[in-house]
Design a protein around this motif. Structure first.
Motif, short mmCIF file in Angstrom:
data_model
loop_
_atom_site.label_atom_id
_atom_site.label_comp_id
_atom_site.label_asym_id
_atom_site.label_seq_id
_atom_site.Cartn_x
_atom_site.Cartn_y
_atom_site.Cartn_z
N CYS A 87 0.82 -1.21 0.00
CA CYS A 87 0.00 0.00 0.00
C CYS A 87 0.86 1.26 0.00
O CYS A 87 0.53 2.25 -0.66
CB CYS A 87 -0.93 0.00 1.21
N SER A 99 2.16 1.75 -3.45
CA SER A 99 1.05 2.04 -4.36
C SER A 99 0.51 3.45 -4.19
O SER A 99 -0.21 3.95 -5.06
CB SER A 99 -0.08 1.02 -4.14
N THR A 100 0.83 4.10 -3.10
CA THR A 100 0.38 5.47 -2.87
C THR A 100 1.06 6.46 -3.80
O THR A 100 0.46 7.46 -4.20
CB THR A 100 0.65 5.88 -1.40
N THR A 101 2.31 6.18 -4.18
CA THR A 101 3.07 7.16 -4.95
C THR A 101 3.45 6.69 -6.36
O THR A 101 3.38 7.48 -7.31
CB THR A 101 4.38 7.50 -4.21
N SER A 135 -5.00 13.58 -0.53
CA SER A 135 -5.25 12.14 -0.37
C SER A 135 -3.94 11.36 -0.39
O SER A 135 -3.75 10.43 0.40
CB SER A 135 -6.17 11.63 -1.49
N GLN A 136 -3.04 11.75 -1.29
CA GLN A 136 -1.75 11.07 -1.36
C GLN A 136 -0.96 11.27 -0.08
O GLN A 136 -0.35 10.33 0.45
CB GLN A 136 -0.95 11.58 -2.56
N PHE A 187 -2.63 8.99 2.80
CA PHE A 187 -2.34 7.55 2.73
C PHE A 187 -0.83 7.28 2.83
O PHE A 187 -0.42 6.25 3.38
CB PHE A 187 -2.91 6.96 1.44
N PHE A 188 -0.01 8.20 2.32
CA PHE A 188 1.44 8.03 2.44
C PHE A 188 1.85 8.03 3.90
O PHE A 188 2.65 7.20 4.34
CB PHE A 188 2.15 9.17 1.70
N THR A 193 10.89 4.99 -0.20
CA THR A 193 9.52 4.80 -0.69
C THR A 193 9.40 3.64 -1.66
O THR A 193 8.31 3.07 -1.79
CB THR A 193 9.01 6.07 -1.39
#
Length: 313
Positions: free
Chosen positions: A72, A75-77, A99-100, A103-104, A272
């Motif tokens: 996850c 997948s956020t970035t 939102s990014q 969740f990040f 990341t």
């Protein structure tokens, strides 16, 4: 001139790595490959742990949660970055950027807490081996995992909601490949002291406090052999923690004082993308039980795939 922080804010621009089309194609292939390896490797870890009853222990329970968090987290970035490279676009909406960020921070904080839970599990196994099964019971493990999720969501909400009070200037360019919170704060026209204090508290305090307590307990082991055994068992875990915390904290702590540089981008890629990709290899290559479970899983999957193809032919 200032722009409002609600519907008046337009798109942010993610400058990424380069404007060179050939280099863009190279980066697209590189990061797509790394993302697929990360996704596949961590998914195999989860499936192997779930399918092998011998791995239904606290350590592997936390490892499966860590693998899910890594999928996850990446997948956020990465998908947005790949989309921007493919479409030759730099834009991300204000809502998409928030939102990014949310969740990040959720999955980044969850990574930190799960690594700490795994360290605590190792600490109990080394320092309290006779009481390990009593201390690390399934109820406690589930409670620790649930607590990690709750703390991550609450911490992320705290950091994200403080952004809503900010006004942003006309320059909306972020010299990064994702909406990195420190870089976004640099674009604000209003005071960001509260935001920076919250960010550093959420980033630094939990991990530093937890690991300082664990290390101090290990150092109190009387025998040199006991200390060596403790740190040798921490080897794989320490390599992951050092890579994740070293690059992550380096980016966060230096970004407020200096402008974004190429080194900052490289460090961001390390924690990341690279670290989530390496975790399955680090935790499985030196682990006989994990290698056995992965081998069994692959032997089940390959004949099934062959049988399915043969049935259609």
């Amino acid at each position: 001139m200032e722009r409002g922080n609600q519907t008046g804010v337009g798109n942010f621009l993610l400058w990424g790595f380069t404007e060179d089309l050939d280099l863009k194609a190279f980066f697209f292939g590189l990061f797509l490959s790394m993302y697929l390896v990360t996704f596949t490797g961590n998914l195999l870890i989860i499936l192997a742990i779930c399918s092998d009853s011998h791995l239904h222990t606290p350590m592997y329970f936390f490892l499966s949660n860590l693998s899910f968090a890594d999928i996850c987290f990446t997948s956020t970035t990465v998908p947005k970055m790949l989309q921007n490279i493919q479409t030759h676009s730099k834009a991300i909406t204000y809502e998409g950027c928030l939102s990014q960020i949310f969740f990040f921070i959720v999955f980044g904080c969850l990574d930190n807490l799960l690594l700490t839970m795994m360290a605590y599990d190792l600490f109990v196994a080394i320092c309290q081996p006779l009481h390990y099964s009593v201390i690390m019971n399934p109820q406690l493990c589930e409670l620790l995992a649930l607590g990690s999720w709750c703390i991550s969501v609450m911490g992320s909400l705290l950091e994200t909601l403080t952004l809503l009070r900010l006004s942003f200037c006309t320059d909306m360019g972020i010299p990064h490949f994702f909406c990195d919170l420190p870089e976004v704060l640099k674009l604000a026209c209003s005071d960001t002291l509260i935001n920076n204090l919250v960010m550093y508290f959420v980033t630094v305090v939990p991990g530093v406090f937890s690991y300082s307590q664990i290390f101090s307990s290990i150092l109190r082991i009387s025998s040199a052999r006991g200390k060596y055994k403790a740190f040798s068992r921490y080897g794989s875990h320490l390599s992951v923690v050092s890579l994740f915390y070293g690059t992550g904290l380096g980016v966060d702590l230096s970004s407020a004082a200096t402008s974004s540089t190429r080194m900052s981008l490289v460090a961001s890629v390390m924690y990341t993308i690279v670290t989530p990709m390496l975790n399955p290899f680090i935790y499985s290559l030196r682990n006989k039980d994990m290698k056995g479970a992965l081998g069994t899983l692959l032997r089940r999957v390959v004949p099934l795939s062959v049988g399915t193809i043969t049935g259609f032919s």
